[in-house]
Design an enzyme around this catalytic site. Structure first.
Site, PDB file in Angstrom:
ATOM      1  CG  HIS A  54      94.060  72.081  45.685  1.00  0.00           C
ATOM      2  ND1 HIS A  54      94.642  71.223  44.786  1.00  0.00           N
ATOM      3  CD2 HIS A  54      92.915  71.488  46.073  1.00  0.00           C
ATOM      4  CE1 HIS A  54      93.879  70.171  44.629  1.00  0.00           C
ATOM      5  NE2 HIS A  54      92.829  70.307  45.405  1.00  0.00           N
TER       6      HIS A  54
HETATM    7  C1  T46 Z   1      90.525  67.965  45.212  1.00  0.00           C
HETATM    8  C2  T46 Z   1      91.367  66.729  45.237  1.00  0.00           C
HETATM    9  C3  T46 Z   1      90.915  65.728  46.259  1.00  0.00           C
HETATM   10  C4  T46 Z   1      89.067  69.378  35.644  1.00  0.00           C
HETATM   11  O1  T46 Z   1      89.176  69.871  34.494  1.00  0.00           O
HETATM   12  N1  T46 Z   1      87.837  68.972  36.110  1.00  0.00           N
HETATM   13  C5  T46 Z   1      87.675  68.427  37.356  1.00  0.00           C
HETATM   14  O2  T46 Z   1      86.537  68.080  37.736  1.00  0.00           O
HETATM   15  C6  T46 Z   1      88.822  68.281  38.198  1.00  0.00           C
HETATM   16  C7  T46 Z   1      88.694  67.703  39.597  1.00  0.00           C
HETATM   17  C8  T46 Z   1      90.051  68.690  37.718  1.00  0.00           C
HETATM   18  N2  T46 Z   1      90.166  69.220  36.468  1.00  0.00           N
HETATM   19  C9  T46 Z   1      91.484  69.611  35.969  1.00  0.00           C
HETATM   20  C10 T46 Z   1      92.208  70.720  36.720  1.00  0.00           C
HETATM   21  C11 T46 Z   1      93.668  70.388  36.474  1.00  0.00           C
HETATM   22  O3  T46 Z   1      94.068  70.940  35.234  1.00  0.00           O
HETATM   23  O4  T46 Z   1      92.342  68.457  36.070  1.00  0.00           O
HETATM   24  C12 T46 Z   1      93.683  68.863  36.344  1.00  0.00           C
HETATM   25  C13 T46 Z   1      94.216  68.154  37.565  1.00  0.00           C
HETATM   26  O5  T46 Z   1      93.543  68.697  38.724  1.00  0.00           O
HETATM   27  P1  T46 Z   1      94.319  68.933  40.122  1.00  0.00           P
HETATM   28  O6  T46 Z   1      95.748  69.192  39.867  1.00  0.00           O
HETATM   29  O7  T46 Z   1      93.531  69.949  40.886  1.00  0.00           O
HETATM   30  O8  T46 Z   1      94.151  67.489  40.779  1.00  0.00           O
HETATM   31  P2  T46 Z   1      94.439  67.061  42.289  1.00  0.00           P
HETATM   32  O9  T46 Z   1      94.522  65.587  42.295  1.00  0.00           O
HETATM   33  O10 T46 Z   1      95.585  67.812  42.884  1.00  0.00           O
HETATM   34  O11 T46 Z   1      93.110  67.550  43.095  1.00  0.00           O
HETATM   35  C14 T46 Z   1      91.848  66.946  42.859  1.00  0.00           C
HETATM   36  C15 T46 Z   1      90.763  68.014  42.690  1.00  0.00           C
HETATM   37  O12 T46 Z   1      91.155  68.935  41.665  1.00  0.00           O
HETATM   38  C16 T46 Z   1      90.519  68.781  43.972  1.00  0.00           C
HETATM   39  O13 T46 Z   1      89.284  69.479  43.867  1.00  0.00           O
HETATM   40  O14 T46 Z   1      89.998  68.375  46.236  1.00  0.00           O
HETATM   41  O15 T46 Z   1      91.490  66.095  43.948  1.00  0.00           O
END
Ligand code: T46
Length: 140
Positions: A50
């Site tokens: 993303h």
């Molecule tokens: C990024 C990379 C480096 C929350 O509820 N609060 C938060 O502060 C964050 C970061 C995530 N979430 C929720 C959203 C999703 O339901 O946690 C779940 C997992 O998030 P995501 O699939 O986006 O995680 P990554 O590891 O793919 O990405 C993360 C960050 O989301 C993103 O901003 O730049 O780490």
């Protein structure tokens, strides 16, 4: 590419290890509203896939080794976060994937804003369109 590798200021106490630090607006160019961290990932796990519309972030790996693959639609690059004193600043719309090169590596992120799902672009075609539209607006 709006991404930059930085080295944290680090203090060594002989025989007692190291202390690294950074300060908002002094060592990184934005205020911090949120810190999150990702841990207990198996080796070779891939996360990310993303971009963000406006969010600025500092990524670092205090333990282990994580590859960060970046793409701004014009260029692709990869940064290995493999030292606790190394940080990666990513500003604005850059597509990122993270690959856990070592089991249990920890990724810590200091972010410029509170969590906001509407700031995410999770479809690559939407990301390309967003970058191109932004570019067109800037050159008009
Ligand atoms: C990024 C990379 C480096 C929350 O509820 N609060 C938060 O502060 C964050 C970061 C995530 N979430 C929720 C959203 C999703 O339901 O946690 C779940 C997992 O998030 P995501 O699939 O986006 O995680 P990554 O590891 O793919 O990405 C993360 C960050 O989301 C993103 O901003 O730049 O780490």
């Amino acid at each position: 590419m709006n991404a930059q590798v930085i080295t944290f200021k680090t203090m060594e106490t002989e025989g007692k290890g190291f202390l690294s630090f950074f300060e908002a607006m002094h060592d990184i160019p934005f205020e911090i509203e949120r810190v999150y961290y990702i841990y207990e990932c198996p080796e070779n796990v891939q996360r990310g896939g993303h971009a963000h519309r406006t969010l600025d972030q500092l990524l670092f790996c205090p333990y282990g080794s994580i590859e960060i693959i970046l793409d701004d639609t014009s260029n692709k690059t990869s940064v290995m976060l493999d030292s606790p004193s190394k940080g990666l600043i990513i500003r604005g719309p850059v597509w990122r994937d993270m690959i856990w090169k070592k089991k249990d590596s920890v990724l810590v992120v200091a972010a410029s804003s509170y969590y906001d799902e509407s700031d995410y672009i999770r479809d690559y075609r939407d990301f390309v369109q967003y970058v191109n539209e932004g570019f067109l607006k800037e050159t008009k």
